[in-house]
Design a protein around this motif. Structure first.
Motif, PDB file in Angstrom:
ATOM      1  N   ASP A  89      29.810  37.714  68.507  1.00  0.00           N
ATOM      2  CA  ASP A  89      29.747  38.037  67.075  1.00  0.00           C
ATOM      3  C   ASP A  89      28.853  37.061  66.332  1.00  0.00           C
ATOM      4  O   ASP A  89      28.046  37.451  65.475  1.00  0.00           O
ATOM      5  CB  ASP A  89      31.151  38.019  66.471  1.00  0.00           C
ATOM      6  CG  ASP A  89      31.990  39.203  66.925  1.00  0.00           C
ATOM      7  OD1 ASP A  89      31.405  40.173  67.442  1.00  0.00           O
ATOM      8  OD2 ASP A  89      33.227  39.144  66.789  1.00  0.00           O
ATOM      9  N   ASP A  90      28.981  35.770  66.638  1.00  0.00           N
ATOM     10  CA  ASP A  90      28.162  34.761  65.956  1.00  0.00           C
ATOM     11  C   ASP A  90      26.680  34.981  66.221  1.00  0.00           C
ATOM     12  O   ASP A  90      25.840  34.850  65.316  1.00  0.00           O
ATOM     13  CB  ASP A  90      28.570  33.356  66.407  1.00  0.00           C
ATOM     14  CG  ASP A  90      29.920  32.940  65.840  1.00  0.00           C
ATOM     15  OD1 ASP A  90      30.376  33.585  64.878  1.00  0.00           O
ATOM     16  OD2 ASP A  90      30.514  31.980  66.368  1.00  0.00           O
ATOM     17  N   LEU A  99      25.155  37.803  66.971  1.00  0.00           N
ATOM     18  CA  LEU A  99      24.691  39.020  66.306  1.00  0.00           C
ATOM     19  C   LEU A  99      24.629  38.842  64.790  1.00  0.00           C
ATOM     20  O   LEU A  99      23.713  39.337  64.134  1.00  0.00           O
ATOM     21  CB  LEU A  99      25.611  40.185  66.654  1.00  0.00           C
ATOM     22  CG  LEU A  99      25.687  40.567  68.147  1.00  0.00           C
ATOM     23  CD1 LEU A  99      26.691  41.678  68.361  1.00  0.00           C
ATOM     24  CD2 LEU A  99      24.319  40.977  68.666  1.00  0.00           C
ATOM     25  N   ARG A 100      25.592  38.131  64.218  1.00  0.00           N
ATOM     26  CA  ARG A 100      25.640  37.968  62.765  1.00  0.00           C
ATOM     27  C   ARG A 100      24.524  37.083  62.230  1.00  0.00           C
ATOM     28  O   ARG A 100      24.113  37.221  61.077  1.00  0.00           O
ATOM     29  CB  ARG A 100      26.996  37.385  62.360  1.00  0.00           C
ATOM     30  CG  ARG A 100      28.147  38.361  62.516  1.00  0.00           C
ATOM     31  CD  ARG A 100      29.477  37.650  62.374  1.00  0.00           C
ATOM     32  NE  ARG A 100      30.599  38.567  62.559  1.00  0.00           N
ATOM     33  CZ  ARG A 100      31.861  38.188  62.736  1.00  0.00           C
ATOM     34  NH1 ARG A 100      32.150  36.892  62.758  1.00  0.00           N
ATOM     35  NH2 ARG A 100      32.813  39.086  62.899  1.00  0.00           N
ATOM     36  N   ARG A 125      34.094  37.162  72.827  1.00  0.00           N
ATOM     37  CA  ARG A 125      33.962  38.034  71.665  1.00  0.00           C
ATOM     38  C   ARG A 125      33.426  37.306  70.449  1.00  0.00           C
ATOM     39  O   ARG A 125      32.494  37.764  69.780  1.00  0.00           O
ATOM     40  CB  ARG A 125      35.331  38.645  71.346  1.00  0.00           C
ATOM     41  CG  ARG A 125      35.359  39.602  70.162  1.00  0.00           C
ATOM     42  CD  ARG A 125      34.587  40.869  70.444  1.00  0.00           C
ATOM     43  NE  ARG A 125      33.197  40.776  70.014  1.00  0.00           N
ATOM     44  CZ  ARG A 125      32.269  41.652  70.325  1.00  0.00           C
ATOM     45  NH1 ARG A 125      32.555  42.659  71.117  1.00  0.00           N
ATOM     46  NH2 ARG A 125      31.028  41.529  69.891  1.00  0.00           N
ATOM     47  N   PHE A 126      33.990  36.159  70.118  1.00  0.00           N
ATOM     48  CA  PHE A 126      33.575  35.454  68.911  1.00  0.00           C
ATOM     49  C   PHE A 126      32.165  34.878  69.044  1.00  0.00           C
ATOM     50  O   PHE A 126      31.405  34.846  68.074  1.00  0.00           O
ATOM     51  CB  PHE A 126      34.564  34.342  68.561  1.00  0.00           C
ATOM     52  CG  PHE A 126      35.897  34.851  68.089  1.00  0.00           C
ATOM     53  CD1 PHE A 126      36.076  36.194  67.794  1.00  0.00           C
ATOM     54  CD2 PHE A 126      36.975  33.998  67.927  1.00  0.00           C
ATOM     55  CE1 PHE A 126      37.292  36.682  67.356  1.00  0.00           C
ATOM     56  CE2 PHE A 126      38.203  34.471  67.488  1.00  0.00           C
ATOM     57  CZ  PHE A 126      38.359  35.820  67.208  1.00  0.00           C
ATOM     58  N   LYS A 143      22.529  45.060  68.846  1.00  0.00           N
ATOM     59  CA  LYS A 143      23.254  45.031  70.111  1.00  0.00           C
ATOM     60  C   LYS A 143      22.416  44.236  71.110  1.00  0.00           C
ATOM     61  O   LYS A 143      21.192  44.397  71.147  1.00  0.00           O
ATOM     62  CB  LYS A 143      23.484  46.446  70.637  1.00  0.00           C
ATOM     63  CG  LYS A 143      24.383  47.293  69.748  1.00  0.00           C
ATOM     64  CD  LYS A 143      24.543  48.688  70.323  1.00  0.00           C
ATOM     65  CE  LYS A 143      25.424  49.554  69.417  1.00  0.00           C
ATOM     66  NZ  LYS A 143      25.563  50.930  69.930  1.00  0.00           N
ATOM     67  N   TRP A 150      27.995  36.852  75.834  1.00  0.00           N
ATOM     68  CA  TRP A 150      28.485  38.196  75.527  1.00  0.00           C
ATOM     69  C   TRP A 150      29.882  38.459  76.075  1.00  0.00           C
ATOM     70  O   TRP A 150      30.525  39.453  75.705  1.00  0.00           O
ATOM     71  CB  TRP A 150      27.501  39.235  76.047  1.00  0.00           C
ATOM     72  CG  TRP A 150      26.083  38.871  75.755  1.00  0.00           C
ATOM     73  CD1 TRP A 150      25.098  38.646  76.659  1.00  0.00           C
ATOM     74  CD2 TRP A 150      25.494  38.649  74.460  1.00  0.00           C
ATOM     75  NE1 TRP A 150      23.939  38.300  76.022  1.00  0.00           N
ATOM     76  CE2 TRP A 150      24.143  38.292  74.674  1.00  0.00           C
ATOM     77  CE3 TRP A 150      25.983  38.701  73.158  1.00  0.00           C
ATOM     78  CZ2 TRP A 150      23.282  38.006  73.634  1.00  0.00           C
ATOM     79  CZ3 TRP A 150      25.126  38.415  72.120  1.00  0.00           C
ATOM     80  CH2 TRP A 150      23.784  38.074  72.359  1.00  0.00           C
TER      81      TRP A 150
END
Length: 550
Positions: free
Chosen positions: A495-496, A498-499, A491-492, A541, A488
């Protein structure tokens, strides 16, 4: 080899190679630790939330190991030692190359210590009083300077200078004559000669170790050579045991048995950061008719087949890499467990076939292990491991499909640093406003003394660990999760993680709804609930899903 030994999976004696698939950033970063120098306390900075290593302090600081020596020795004993405990799988890296590099590093250091032991025997044993005097002063200086006080460090240096002056006086004039006069002079000079000899040996080895360290972090490097793992004749039992231990390590890595450790999550996969549940009543499609019988395994098998198609997309925009889809059997061991146990006697430590289906269909309530279907993505060259686990349960008339997300972050930055040259910056004598930087030798004098003092004791490691301390690895031990961070903060990576949830959740629901329709179940409520979850998961989240607030 004993007749009942189940771990001999290879066709014969081979040199284990650092395979292509295992050469990832995480694998090479951990393997480089075997060649590192510097204080062993640096490893404590890399402790993760899942496991914490410890360093037993030395009784005599002159015998303490550095980071690479402690790491390579601890990993070799823990992974290949006799009577060892089972290991946790290392997702995102191949543990075998890491262990092989530890063996290679120990072999290089053993060759260096053999030369240093010879030097200590020639220049030390024959002139033992002088060696003990020099070592005593170095130990006293090390102890005093250990307080990190400039005055204390200066006092230690003063002791060395005083001993040097005393040696010079004794070289000029002594109260003795004859043999003892020459012996007393040689007693003070021989350790210095041995020190210069030992320095050249230490310099060559240090440069070799640093080249391997730097090469691994650069993406290449020299492969680990461990000829001691190749039996040359049937009588070499030690080599055969080592070869079998490496085979066992590879088999454990392929095991589909995992362990839930309370709020620590699944060991090796990370904590559970999200949970999405679809639970509705099983109602016949046509009133008055019965539902066509089916079991949890039927739904799981349909989901399994559909998950293999995740990499396909109607648009040519990249998307998912090929996922790893696996059936897992998860056992609860508790948060404070000091060890785990694997099912012996199974094919390569795996539970398959009828036994796996029985766990999926019957062990859904009460004691016992549980079945999970997992889809795993290894990204960022092994630095990020995303695991989504699916479990299907049927209790009375309620079908429940739960998807949980687990994420394991990158290896700690302590393992990512490359070797740097030792330099010293001083002001120029005339142009005092300018400074100059000069490169120092790779091995400082105090390090030469430490290595020379340790060398004779390396032939009996338990005694060396008693006086010099050692690294204690965390239990239950796994190379990956012991020094992994959370994703966490990147950033990337966040994102991965969560996506990945949304498409996996939709595929799971699509496959499950298809099975329900085929067996005459009214899917109206399931479809409505699935649409609601599909909308909620888009606002995913990370949270502490394993922490329950009563």
């Amino acid at each position: 080899m004993a007749a009942g030994d189940p771990f001999d999976f290879s066709p014969g004696a081979q040199i284990p190679l650092s395979g292509s698939s295992g050469q990832t950033a995480a694998t090479q970063a951990l393997a480089s630790a075997a060649y590192r120098d510097g204080p062993v306390d640096q490893l404590l900075k890399a402790n993760s939330d899942w496991a914490k290593s410890e360093v037993k302090p030395p009784r005599i600081s002159l015998f303490e190991p550095n980071l690479g020596e402690a790491f390579a020795r601890a990993v070799q004993l823990r992974v290949l030692g006799g009577g060892r405990k089972p290991l946790i799988q290392s997702f995102g890296l191949d543990p075998q190359p890491v262990v092989e590099h530890c063996l290679a590093a120990n072999r290089i250091r053993k060759q260096r210590d053999a030369r240093l032991t010879l030097i200590m025997g020639v220049c030390g044993l024959l002139f033992l009083p002088g060696v003990l005097l020099w070592l005593g002063v170095f130990q006293l200086r090390r102890t005093i300077a250990g307080a990190q006080n400039k005055r204390a460090g200066a006092l230690g240096t003063a002791l060395l200078v005083a001993l040097g002056i005393l040696a010079a006086i004794m070289l000029v004039k002594l109260p003795f004559h004859g043999f003892w006069a020459f012996y007393l002079r040689a007693m003070l000079i021989a350790p210095l000669v041995g020190g210069f000899w030992a320095k050249s040996v230490c310099e060559r080895t240090a440069k070799d170790l640093r080249e391997r360290w730097s090469g691994l972090l650069s993406g290449g490097g020299i492969g680990a050579k461990i000829p001691e793992a190749v039996p040359k004749n049937p009588g070499e039992t030690a080599a055969e045991r080592l070869r079998q231990s490496l085979e066992r390590l590879a088999a454990e890595q392929q095991s589909n048995v995992a362990f839930y450790a309370g709020t620590k999550g699944i060991l090796g996969m990370g904590t559970r950061w999200g949970s999405w549940q679809l639970a509705e009543e099983l109602v016949p499609l046509e009133p008055g008719k019965e539902i066509n019988p089916f079991r949890s395994w039927d739904v799981v098998r349909a989901i399994h087949d559909q998950l293999h198609l995740l990499e396909r997309s109607p648009l040519h925009t990249g998307g998912f890499p090929t996922p790893s889809v696996e059936h897992w059997v998860v056992s609860d061991v508790g948060e404070g467990a000091g060890a785990v146990s694997r099912p012996e006697g199974h094919d390569g430590f795996q539970i398959r076939g009828a036994e796996l289906q029985k766990i999926c269909n019957e062990q859904q309530f009460g004691a016992g292990s549980r079945h999970y279907l997992g889809v795993q993505f290894v990204l960022w060259d092994g630095q990020l491991v995303i695991t989504l686990l699916i479990t299907v349960t049927v209790l009375h008339k309620t079908l429940r499909i739960e998807v949980t997300g687990h994420a394991l972050g990158p290896v700690h930055g302590v393992f990512m640093g490359k070797p740097s040259a030792r330099t010293k910056t001083t002001a120029k004598t005339i142009k005092f406003w300018e400074s100059r930087t000069r490169t120092l030798s790779v091995v400082p004098p105090r390090e030469v003394v430490r290595l020379a003092a340790r060398a004779p004791l390396t032939w009996y490691p338990p005694l060396l660990e008693y006086w010099g301390g050692k690294l204690v690895l965390p239990e239950p031990f796994g190379l990956r999760h012991a020094w992994a961070g959370k994703p966490w903060r990147h950033r990337f990576m966040a994102d991965d993680a969560l996506r990945a949830t949304t498409p996996v959740l939709r595929v799971v629901h699509e496959a499950a709804l298809r099975v329900l329709k085929e067996h005459g179940v009214n899917t109206e409520r399931f479809t409505s609930r699935a649409m609601s979850l599909s909308g909620a998961v888009q606002d995913a989240k990370p949270s502490a899903a394993d922490v329950y607030n009563a």
